[in-house]
Design an enzyme around this catalytic site. Structure first.
Site, PDB file in Angstrom:
ATOM      1  N   GLY A   1       0.838  -1.194   0.000  1.00  0.00           N
ATOM      2  CA  GLY A   1       0.000   0.000   0.000  1.00  0.00           C
ATOM      3  C   GLY A   1       0.867   1.236   0.000  1.00  0.00           C
ATOM      4  O   GLY A   1       2.020   1.206   0.432  1.00  0.00           O
TER       5      GLY A   1
ATOM      6  N   GLY B   1       0.671   5.046   1.374  1.00  0.00           N
ATOM      7  CA  GLY B   1      -0.080   6.016   2.171  1.00  0.00           C
ATOM      8  C   GLY B   1       0.425   7.414   1.898  1.00  0.00           C
ATOM      9  O   GLY B   1       1.267   7.620   1.021  1.00  0.00           O
TER      10      GLY B   1
ATOM     11  N   PHE C   1       2.216   9.231   3.802  1.00  0.00           N
ATOM     12  CA  PHE C   1       3.575   9.481   4.279  1.00  0.00           C
ATOM     13  C   PHE C   1       4.517   8.320   4.018  1.00  0.00           C
ATOM     14  O   PHE C   1       5.684   8.389   4.369  1.00  0.00           O
ATOM     15  CB  PHE C   1       3.555   9.737   5.791  1.00  0.00           C
ATOM     16  CG  PHE C   1       2.571  10.787   6.176  1.00  0.00           C
ATOM     17  CD1 PHE C   1       2.847  12.120   5.914  1.00  0.00           C
ATOM     18  CD2 PHE C   1       1.360  10.449   6.757  1.00  0.00           C
ATOM     19  CE1 PHE C   1       1.928  13.099   6.240  1.00  0.00           C
ATOM     20  CE2 PHE C   1       0.442  11.428   7.078  1.00  0.00           C
ATOM     21  CZ  PHE C   1       0.730  12.758   6.823  1.00  0.00           C
TER      22      PHE C   1
ATOM     23  N   ASP D   1      -6.685   8.402  13.710  1.00  0.00           N
ATOM     24  CA  ASP D   1      -6.945   8.142  12.282  1.00  0.00           C
ATOM     25  C   ASP D   1      -7.582   6.767  12.107  1.00  0.00           C
ATOM     26  O   ASP D   1      -7.228   6.025  11.191  1.00  0.00           O
ATOM     27  CB  ASP D   1      -5.650   8.267  11.474  1.00  0.00           C
ATOM     28  CG  ASP D   1      -5.919   8.540   9.997  1.00  0.00           C
ATOM     29  OD1 ASP D   1      -7.052   8.945   9.654  1.00  0.00           O
ATOM     30  OD2 ASP D   1      -5.004   8.338   9.172  1.00  0.00           O
TER      31      ASP D   1
HETATM   32  P1  ATP Z   1      -2.253   7.187   5.419  1.00  0.00           P
HETATM   33  O1  ATP Z   1      -2.407   7.743   4.045  1.00  0.00           O
HETATM   34  O2  ATP Z   1      -3.415   6.315   5.836  1.00  0.00           O
HETATM   35  O3  ATP Z   1      -1.902   8.187   6.479  1.00  0.00           O
HETATM   36  P2  ATP Z   1       0.339   5.977   5.946  1.00  0.00           P
HETATM   37  O4  ATP Z   1       1.364   6.603   5.062  1.00  0.00           O
HETATM   38  O5  ATP Z   1       0.369   6.370   7.374  1.00  0.00           O
HETATM   39  O6  ATP Z   1      -1.058   6.132   5.305  1.00  0.00           O
HETATM   40  P3  ATP Z   1      -0.269   3.168   6.453  1.00  0.00           P
HETATM   41  O7  ATP Z   1      -1.731   3.443   6.549  1.00  0.00           O
HETATM   42  O8  ATP Z   1       0.407   2.686   7.681  1.00  0.00           O
HETATM   43  O9  ATP Z   1       0.529   4.406   5.846  1.00  0.00           O
HETATM   44  O10 ATP Z   1      -0.023   2.114   5.287  1.00  0.00           O
HETATM   45  C1  ATP Z   1      -0.528   2.326   3.981  1.00  0.00           C
HETATM   46  C2  ATP Z   1      -1.243   1.065   3.490  1.00  0.00           C
HETATM   47  O11 ATP Z   1      -0.310  -0.037   3.487  1.00  0.00           O
HETATM   48  C3  ATP Z   1      -2.395   0.587   4.384  1.00  0.00           C
HETATM   49  O12 ATP Z   1      -3.623   1.208   4.054  1.00  0.00           O
HETATM   50  C4  ATP Z   1      -2.410  -0.919   4.108  1.00  0.00           C
HETATM   51  O13 ATP Z   1      -3.126  -1.201   2.916  1.00  0.00           O
HETATM   52  C5  ATP Z   1      -0.939  -1.245   3.873  1.00  0.00           C
HETATM   53  N1  ATP Z   1      -0.329  -1.711   5.147  1.00  0.00           N
HETATM   54  C6  ATP Z   1       0.210  -0.969   6.127  1.00  0.00           C
HETATM   55  N2  ATP Z   1       0.679  -1.705   7.139  1.00  0.00           N
HETATM   56  C7  ATP Z   1       0.432  -2.995   6.799  1.00  0.00           C
HETATM   57  C8  ATP Z   1       0.669  -4.253   7.454  1.00  0.00           C
HETATM   58  N3  ATP Z   1       1.240  -4.303   8.638  1.00  0.00           N
HETATM   59  N4  ATP Z   1       0.260  -5.376   6.812  1.00  0.00           N
HETATM   60  C9  ATP Z   1      -0.355  -5.302   5.600  1.00  0.00           C
HETATM   61  N5  ATP Z   1      -0.612  -4.153   4.934  1.00  0.00           N
HETATM   62  C10 ATP Z   1      -0.223  -3.005   5.523  1.00  0.00           C
HETATM   63 MG    MG Z   2      -3.253   4.531   6.506  1.00  0.00          MG
END
Ligand code: ATP
Ligand code: MG
Length: 476
Positions: A20, A22, A24, A142
């Site tokens: 994924g 996100g 950040f 969140d």
């Molecule tokens: P956001 O845009 O939600 O703030 P972020 O950059 O903080 O995102 P995360 O939400 O932690 O990042 O991770 C992004 C995506 O990666 C998640 O929506 C999920 O689909 C995938 N992901 C994150 N951690 C895991 C995990 N431990 N196992 C499987 N998939 C994961």
């Molecule tokens: Mg996320």
């Protein structure tokens, strides 16, 4: 022989695919022997902020021991990352337990909603974990279906502590989150109780699990006003008319209490556990597994179908390009060196037109293709991705044109094939930001990455589908 299969490696984990992307971070699946882990790499940006965020997320995760949180396996400001070509870099990142059965959102997308005993089971798991978190004086800020993952056994794993914080008393220095899940005190930028904003977000998640829709898009819109003014009867009448079905009274009562405007009056997690809604029939993991496994098969099948369609589409495009080149060659051969022959007069005038449009846009948005660098990325094969083998410059111009009407483009990034777009949700009159970037995924293919900043995920998917359709329409 094994070594010939080139793969990137990070701290002994072979990188398998992207899980994924996100706002950040980019999260990759890694494999070390029989073990899998999710590697969350922080995107380059403001170094100080990035370090602060990394430290906070790592510290919070290492304190959370409850089984329904994603576990932190390791973290480092400088994880050693050896790329396929043998070069080594160091990346700031977290090594996390892998939620290998996807997130709740993907299931809701296909199931539309959960059966009541399943919704109750997951609500219960989330509340127990969140009580544990609250007792450590941590709030998440969140909570949303995309951040709630399933493990092997379909237990919940709450993830993404990017906005989480330790706190004492009321908070007043951060008012972010994802809009439909944000409590009114966050939107109104008032001071708030960290745990109570999580209760509010969980109310929206419960509502989605039970109905498949949001209760409201934003906690200052008309539907929410009914709750704020304690006009619950009218609120539920409206909802039930929309959904064309009755909802259980104790569910409605719990939601009313979770969405309470005054956070001092809002129900606490501990009180939620005692609420009559949670005393009703509850599913067990065996039943859930049976239902969800079938669902996972459907999700995987749809993903395979999409990948197959993409491959077919790319094959078709390639054949078309070859066919055109062949015709061109034959014509040139037929005409020899007769320079007066205008074999593709039509094409020439089209090309002129395109060139003019291109120049106009480059002037308007002050960029030049000479300076643009195309980001390189690996194929991810995610269910929603847009892949094409169009030529990069014309694809970029085409995307600009799609969003150009109403001046929705707010920025074309310097030296990148990347742009920021504002989308206006006409119903609520709220602007949401999305970011689009082209990536070279090898094999002469481009992927159009679209990032969502707070836009309702269901509407966002529609925008994505529309973009995909428009791009495909334009393909030769
Ligand atoms: P956001 O845009 O939600 O703030 P972020 O950059 O903080 O995102 P995360 O939400 O932690 O990042 O991770 C992004 C995506 O990666 C998640 O929506 C999920 O689909 C995938 N992901 C994150 N951690 C895991 C995990 N431990 N196992 C499987 N998939 C994961
Ligand atoms: Mg996320």
């Amino acid at each position: 022989m094994e070594n010939e299969k080139q793969q990137s490696i990070c701290e002994g984990y072979y990188i398998i695919k992207t899980l994924g992307t996100g706002t950040f971070s980019q999260v990759k699946l890694g494999q070390k022997g029989q073990n899998y882990a999710a590697l969350k790499f922080f995107k380059q940006g403001n170094e100080e902020m990035q370090l602060e965020q990394f430290n906070r997320e790592a510290r919070i995760l290492s304190n959370l021991k409850h089984q329904n949180f994603i576990k932190l396996i390791d973290c480092n400001e400088q994880l050693k990352y050896t790329k396929k070509n043998g070069t080594t870099t160091y990346k700031m990142g977290l090594i996390l337990e892998y939620g290998n059965n996807g997130d709740i959102f993907s299931y809701l997308k296909y199931l539309k909603k959960f059966d009541e005993p399943i919704a109750r089971f997951y609500l219960c798991q989330m509340i127990k974990a969140l009580i544990d978190m609250k007792n450590l004086n941590i709030c998440h800020r969140d909570l949303k279906p995309e951040n709630i993952l399933f493990d092997d056994e379909y237990n919940l794993k709450i993830a993404d502590f990017g906005f989480a914080t330790e706190y004492q008393g009321l908070i007043n220095d951060f008012h972010g989150g994802t809009i439909p899940y944000m409590a009114p005190e966050l939107l109104e930028k008032r001071e708030y109780d960290g745990s109570k904003v999580d209760v509010f977000a969980l109310g929206q998640i419960l509502f989605i699990m039970m109905t498949g829709c949001f209760a409201f898009q934003k906690s200052n819109h008309s539907s929410y006003k009914l709750i704020k003014e304690k006009n619950h009867q009218q609120f539920w009448q409206k909802m039930q008319n929309q959904l064309k079905r009755e909802l259980p009274d104790n569910f409605k009562d719990l939601i009313n209490k979770m969405f309470e405007y005054d956070y001092n009056q809002r129900i606490s997690f501990e009180e939620c556990l005692q609420h009559p809604f949670l005393q009703g029939p509850i599913a067990n993991l065996h039943e859930i597994k049976q239902q969800f496994r079938d669902q996972k098969l459907i999700i995987d099948k749809k993903r395979d179908q999409q990948i197959y369609r993409q491959r077919e589409e790319i094959k078709r495009q390639r054949e078309e390009i070859q066919r055109r080149q062949q015709i061109e060659r034959e014509m040139q051969e037929q005409m020899g060196n007769d320079s007066t022959f205008k074999s593709s007069g039509q094409d020439n005038s089209n090309q002129e037109k395109l060139k003019k449009q291109k120049n106009k846009l480059m002037e308007k948005y002050k960029f030049n293709f000479k300076d643009q660098i195309l980001k390189k990325s690996s194929p991810t094969q995610m269910i929603n991705e847009i892949v094409t083998c169009q030529e990069r410059e014309s694809l970029f111009i085409q995307i600009i044109q799609i969003f150009e009407e109403n001046d929705r483009i707010t920025k074309i990034h310097k030296n990148k094939y990347k742009l920021d777009v504002d989308i206006l949700d006409e119903e609520s009159d709220v602007k949401y930001k999305i970011q689009i970037e082209l990536c070279d995924i090898g094999d002469e293919m481009l992927r159009v990455d679209v990032l969502n900043f707070g836009y309702d995920p269901i509407d966002f998917n529609q925008t994505l589908d529309l973009l995909r359709q428009k791009i495909q329409e334009q393909q030769i």
